[in-house]
Design an enzyme around this catalytic site. Sequence first.
Site, PDB file in Angstrom:
ATOM      1  N   CYS A  34       0.812  -1.218   0.000  1.00  0.00           N
ATOM      2  CA  CYS A  34       0.000   0.000   0.000  1.00  0.00           C
ATOM      3  C   CYS A  34       0.844   1.266   0.000  1.00  0.00           C
ATOM      4  CB  CYS A  34      -0.936   0.017   1.203  1.00  0.00           C
ATOM      5  SG  CYS A  34      -0.047   0.010   2.767  1.00  0.00           S
ATOM      6  N   CYS A 103      -1.581  -4.376   8.764  1.00  0.00           N
ATOM      7  CA  CYS A 103      -1.181  -2.989   9.046  1.00  0.00           C
ATOM      8  C   CYS A 103      -0.453  -2.919  10.380  1.00  0.00           C
ATOM      9  CB  CYS A 103      -2.398  -2.071   9.088  1.00  0.00           C
ATOM     10  SG  CYS A 103      -3.461  -2.191   7.639  1.00  0.00           S
TER      11      CYS A 103
HETATM   12 FE1  FES Z   1      -1.335   0.270   4.477  1.00  0.00          FE
HETATM   13 FE2  FES Z   1      -2.913  -0.248   6.490  1.00  0.00          FE
HETATM   14  S1  FES Z   1      -3.494   0.037   4.421  1.00  0.00           S
HETATM   15  S2  FES Z   1      -0.783  -0.121   6.494  1.00  0.00           S
END
Ligand code: FES
Length: 143
Positions: A34, A103
């Site tokens: 992400c 995360c």
């Molecule tokens: Fe990237 Fe949570 S979406 S750390």
Amino acid sequence: MAYSAKVMDHFQNPRNVGKIENADGVGEVGNAKCGDIMKIYLKIEDDCIVDVKFNTFGCASAIATSSMATELIKGKPVSEALTLTNKAVVEALDGLPPVKIHCSVLAEEAVKAAIKDYYDKNGIEYDADLFGESGCSNCCHCD
Ligand code: FES
């Protein structure tokens, strides 16, 4: 997606946000999937974490877990902070939705990276296995 009251609290009022000048250890880790980034600063005296600050550019779960992780290691011996797991952070937050568990791994990895930096800067010997893979392959999707 339902977040616990503790997650919402630590996301909206994160503890220990900021930077420590001349930190004794700094750890920065990123989530390849992400692109979120977490940076943790440690002030260490007599092998004890006397201050900790963090900056996280990421989702609500990443910010909440960073905040909780700093609370869990503040005032603790370095050796105890090293045993912090993402599971313990998630439990302290009363859980995270399954797709957000990865995360929380950022917080554990950032704390370990900062301690490794401290050990390296001070020529302190350590077992390299302590800083091995966390076990997360970042295989989940973040949305
Ligand atoms: Fe990237 Fe949570 S979406 S750390």
